[in-house]
Design an enzyme around this catalytic site. Structure first.
Site, PDB file in Angstrom:
ATOM      1  N   HIS A  22       0.714  -1.104   0.003  1.00  0.00           N
ATOM      2  CA  HIS A  22       0.172  -0.102   0.031  1.00  0.00           C
ATOM      3  C   HIS A  22       0.916   1.181   0.036  1.00  0.00           C
ATOM      4  O   HIS A  22       1.650   1.640   1.074  1.00  0.00           O
ATOM      5  CB  HIS A  22      -0.897  -0.093   1.196  1.00  0.00           C
ATOM      6  CG  HIS A  22      -2.082   0.744   1.051  1.00  0.00           C
ATOM      7  ND1 HIS A  22      -3.023   0.655   0.188  1.00  0.00           N
ATOM      8  CD2 HIS A  22      -2.506   1.930   1.931  1.00  0.00           C
ATOM      9  CE1 HIS A  22      -3.945   1.705   0.377  1.00  0.00           C
ATOM     10  NE2 HIS A  22      -3.450   2.336   1.376  1.00  0.00           N
ATOM     11  N   LYS A 167     -10.975   5.872  -3.156  1.00  0.00           N
ATOM     12  CA  LYS A 167     -10.031   6.913  -2.588  1.00  0.00           C
ATOM     13  C   LYS A 167      -8.671   6.688  -3.268  1.00  0.00           C
ATOM     14  O   LYS A 167      -8.162   5.639  -3.144  1.00  0.00           O
ATOM     15  CB  LYS A 167      -9.801   6.947  -0.966  1.00  0.00           C
ATOM     16  CG  LYS A 167      -8.739   7.618  -0.411  1.00  0.00           C
ATOM     17  CD  LYS A 167      -8.955   8.043   1.017  1.00  0.00           C
ATOM     18  CE  LYS A 167      -7.878   7.869   1.978  1.00  0.00           C
ATOM     19  NZ  LYS A 167      -8.211   8.466   3.248  1.00  0.00           N
ATOM     20  N   LYS A 169      -4.473   7.581  -3.457  1.00  0.00           N
ATOM     21  CA  LYS A 169      -3.477   8.312  -2.366  1.00  0.00           C
ATOM     22  C   LYS A 169      -2.639   8.933  -3.574  1.00  0.00           C
ATOM     23  O   LYS A 169      -2.317   8.534  -4.725  1.00  0.00           O
ATOM     24  CB  LYS A 169      -2.813   7.203  -1.927  1.00  0.00           C
ATOM     25  CG  LYS A 169      -3.434   6.411  -0.846  1.00  0.00           C
ATOM     26  CD  LYS A 169      -3.991   7.117   0.302  1.00  0.00           C
ATOM     27  CE  LYS A 169      -3.144   7.585   1.349  1.00  0.00           C
ATOM     28  NZ  LYS A 169      -4.032   8.376   2.498  1.00  0.00           N
ATOM     29  N   ASP A 198      -6.566  11.656  -1.762  1.00  0.00           N
ATOM     30  CA  ASP A 198      -5.844  11.930  -0.235  1.00  0.00           C
ATOM     31  C   ASP A 198      -4.419  12.267  -0.585  1.00  0.00           C
ATOM     32  O   ASP A 198      -3.555  11.547  -0.898  1.00  0.00           O
ATOM     33  CB  ASP A 198      -6.179  10.973   0.468  1.00  0.00           C
ATOM     34  CG  ASP A 198      -5.483  11.271   2.159  1.00  0.00           C
ATOM     35  OD1 ASP A 198      -5.060  12.397   2.291  1.00  0.00           O
ATOM     36  OD2 ASP A 198      -5.518  10.366   2.887  1.00  0.00           O
ATOM     37  N   GLU A 224      -9.028  15.392   0.066  1.00  0.00           N
ATOM     38  CA  GLU A 224      -8.518  15.031   1.378  1.00  0.00           C
ATOM     39  C   GLU A 224      -7.155  15.822   1.828  1.00  0.00           C
ATOM     40  O   GLU A 224      -6.281  15.391   0.980  1.00  0.00           O
ATOM     41  CB  GLU A 224      -8.617  13.746   1.720  1.00  0.00           C
ATOM     42  CG  GLU A 224      -8.415  13.374   2.884  1.00  0.00           C
ATOM     43  CD  GLU A 224      -8.509  11.850   3.333  1.00  0.00           C
ATOM     44  OE1 GLU A 224      -9.377  11.112   2.714  1.00  0.00           O
ATOM     45  OE2 GLU A 224      -7.951  11.308   4.364  1.00  0.00           O
ATOM     46  N   ASP A 249      -8.168  16.066   7.504  1.00  0.00           N
ATOM     47  CA  ASP A 249      -7.674  14.908   8.141  1.00  0.00           C
ATOM     48  C   ASP A 249      -6.699  15.142   9.039  1.00  0.00           C
ATOM     49  O   ASP A 249      -6.766  15.421  10.203  1.00  0.00           O
ATOM     50  CB  ASP A 249      -7.417  13.753   7.125  1.00  0.00           C
ATOM     51  CG  ASP A 249      -6.761  12.510   7.714  1.00  0.00           C
ATOM     52  OD1 ASP A 249      -7.184  12.435   8.917  1.00  0.00           O
ATOM     53  OD2 ASP A 249      -6.571  11.361   7.018  1.00  0.00           O
ATOM     54  N   LYS A 273     -10.972   9.826  12.793  1.00  0.00           N
ATOM     55  CA  LYS A 273     -10.274   8.470  13.164  1.00  0.00           C
ATOM     56  C   LYS A 273     -10.280   8.450  14.491  1.00  0.00           C
ATOM     57  O   LYS A 273      -9.745   9.140  15.262  1.00  0.00           O
ATOM     58  CB  LYS A 273      -8.986   8.587  12.551  1.00  0.00           C
ATOM     59  CG  LYS A 273      -8.661   8.660  10.952  1.00  0.00           C
ATOM     60  CD  LYS A 273      -7.236   8.616  10.607  1.00  0.00           C
ATOM     61  CE  LYS A 273      -7.336   8.326   9.058  1.00  0.00           C
ATOM     62  NZ  LYS A 273      -6.344   9.252   8.180  1.00  0.00           N
ATOM     63  N   GLU A 327     -14.480   4.831   5.447  1.00  0.00           N
ATOM     64  CA  GLU A 327     -13.556   4.250   4.605  1.00  0.00           C
ATOM     65  C   GLU A 327     -13.286   3.030   5.515  1.00  0.00           C
ATOM     66  O   GLU A 327     -11.739   2.839   5.440  1.00  0.00           O
ATOM     67  CB  GLU A 327     -12.531   5.066   4.063  1.00  0.00           C
ATOM     68  CG  GLU A 327     -11.888   5.762   5.201  1.00  0.00           C
ATOM     69  CD  GLU A 327     -10.766   6.658   5.094  1.00  0.00           C
ATOM     70  OE1 GLU A 327     -10.429   6.831   3.862  1.00  0.00           O
ATOM     71  OE2 GLU A 327      -9.899   7.010   5.993  1.00  0.00           O
TER      72      GLU A 327
HETATM   73  C1  MUC Z   1      -5.088   8.411   5.485  1.00  0.00           C
HETATM   74  O1  MUC Z   1      -4.402   9.462   5.524  1.00  0.00           O
HETATM   75  O2  MUC Z   1      -6.346   8.954   5.545  1.00  0.00           O
HETATM   76  C2  MUC Z   1      -6.614   5.726   5.279  1.00  0.00           C
HETATM   77  C3  MUC Z   1      -6.685   5.063   3.883  1.00  0.00           C
HETATM   78  C4  MUC Z   1      -5.460   4.864   3.401  1.00  0.00           C
HETATM   79  O3  MUC Z   1      -5.077   4.376   2.369  1.00  0.00           O
HETATM   80  O4  MUC Z   1      -4.625   5.598   4.105  1.00  0.00           O
HETATM   81  C5  MUC Z   1      -5.161   5.917   5.276  1.00  0.00           C
HETATM   82  C6  MUC Z   1      -4.584   7.132   5.908  1.00  0.00           C
HETATM   83 MG    MG Z   2      -6.086  11.002   5.051  1.00  0.00          MG
END
Ligand code: MUC
Ligand code: MG
Length: 373
Positions: A22, A167, A169, A198, A224, A249, A273, A327
């Site tokens: 990941h 989502k 990254k 994000d 995000e 976040d 979270k 999520e």
């Molecule tokens: C985050 O920063 O949101 C949540 C899902 C993912 O892939 O990373 C996390 C952390």
């Molecule tokens: Mg995040």
């Protein structure tokens, strides 16, 4: 009623392999370190909590190792022997010996909640105001992946579990290349899917103002945390200028942070979270502030395993302010689970486990197998 005094607190670090790497903005995880906290009450009931950060300390400075030290050496002595029914006072007292370290506090706070709920033989949500829903929308997060792999993963998740929202990254590569990759992904998958990005606070103001409008044109529906956690002025500028909702976040790790975002009107959605906020009590306070300010809340994840994810589900299922879905897919990233019956995902939703506490039971053979030497 059984004896509710806190008799023992046990911690162990599990290293659980992921089914694929990941990729985050600055780190790629191949396994998830999880601090499993077990709290046993004098009456014999045990509850579980997890200390988890997404992969490692890059996100917020804590790791499973630091959490273990904080729980073992500092939080445990301030907790043993007290009645679990005093939980809010116990959590307040932790501030005398440990500043910050919210991920560590969450691990123990959630285990205490779970033990208490199990002792009462009620679902965890009953201690959190009561459960008013049994399933929630669930986004799937793709790590940073080459285009072809990303397309394959989106199609696979859509087919396997009816996922409609993804989502992505960002923040690890050249913004221009990354933006192109994401536009291609959206153009090459089902038109009805919903995508968000994000950036994990990695872009500066100018990079954001240059590339976010292009991502909006490509069809991204939520930004995000594009910019650094403390820079609420830039976050507000993005929120007011681009016309795509913004989720805070990293900017919100406490109720006071939520108040600051609300006062500045710096975001539209707050990522809750239960880990980064220090547990369920602080998460409830954060959600209340967001709700009063007219901000939506999202049930976000640190990629917890089954126990942490189930606790966050009970939180979301008992908190009407969580209006922006979840999520909470963390257990699905793990190659194998370590509970007897895992959380169920179907039709783009995650189902809140039933039964006392989080509703999950450890599979001790698996827990022992994943425990670090
Ligand atoms: C985050 O920063 O949101 C949540 C899902 C993912 O892939 O990373 C996390 C952390
Ligand atoms: Mg995040």
């Amino acid at each position: 009623m059984s004896d509710l005094r806190i008799a023992s607190i046990d911690t162990r670090v599990l290293d659980v392999p992921l089914f694929r790497p990941h990729g985050f903005a600055t780190y790629t995880a191949t396994s998830q370190p999880i601090l499993l906290v077990s709290v046993t009450l004098e009456g014999g009931v045990t509850g579980y909590g997890e200390g988890v950060v997404p992969g490692g300390p890059w996100w917020g400075g804590e790791s499973a190792d630091t959490m273990k030290v904080i729980v073992d050496k500092h939080l445990t002595p301030a907790t043993l022997g007290r009645e679990v029914t005093e939980l809010s006072g116990i959590v307040a007292d932790w501030e005398r010996s440990v500043a910050n370290m919210r991920f560590a506090k969450a691990a123990l706070e959630i285990a205490l909640h779970d033990a208490w709920a199990r002792a009462l033989d009620v679902p965890l949500a009953h201690l959190l105001g009561g459960q008013f829903r049994s399933e929630l929308d669930c986004v799937w997060a793709l790590g940073v992946l080459p285009l072809e792999e990303a397309i394959a993963e989106v199609n696979e998740r859509q087919e396997m579990m009816g996922t409609r929202a993804f989502k992505l990254k960002m923040g690890s590569g050249d913004p221009k290349v990354d933006t192109g990759r994401i536009a291609d992904l959206i153009a090459n998958t089902d038109v009805d899917l919903s995508y968000r990005i994000d950036i994990n606070a990695r872009w500066d103001r100018l990079t954001s103002l240059t590339w976010l409008p292009k991502l909006a044109d490509a069809g991204i529906q939520l930004f995000e945390q594009p910019t650094p956690a403390d820079d609420l002025d830039t976050l507000r500028e993005i929120t007011s200028r681009i016309g795509v909702p913004v989720m805070a976040d990293e900017s919100v790790c406490s109720p006071a942070d939520a108040l600051a975002v609300a006062k500045k009107q710096a975001a539209d959605v707050i990522a809750i979270k239960t880990t980064k906020l220090g547990g369920l009590i602080e998460s409830k306070k954060t959600a209340a502030i967001a709700e009063a300010a007219g901000l939506a809340c999202h049930g976000a994840t640190s990629l917890e395993g089954p126990f942490g994810t189930a606790a966050s589900l009970h939180f979301a299922a008992s908190t009407p302010a969580v209006t922006y879905g979840t999520e909470l897919f963390g257990p699905l990233l793990l190659k194998e689970t370590y509970v007897t019956e895992d959380i169920v995902y179907r039709d783009g939703k995650v189902i809140v486990p039933e039964g006392p506490g989080t509703g999950l039971e450890p599979d001790w053979d698996k827990v022992n197998f994943f425990t670090r030497d």
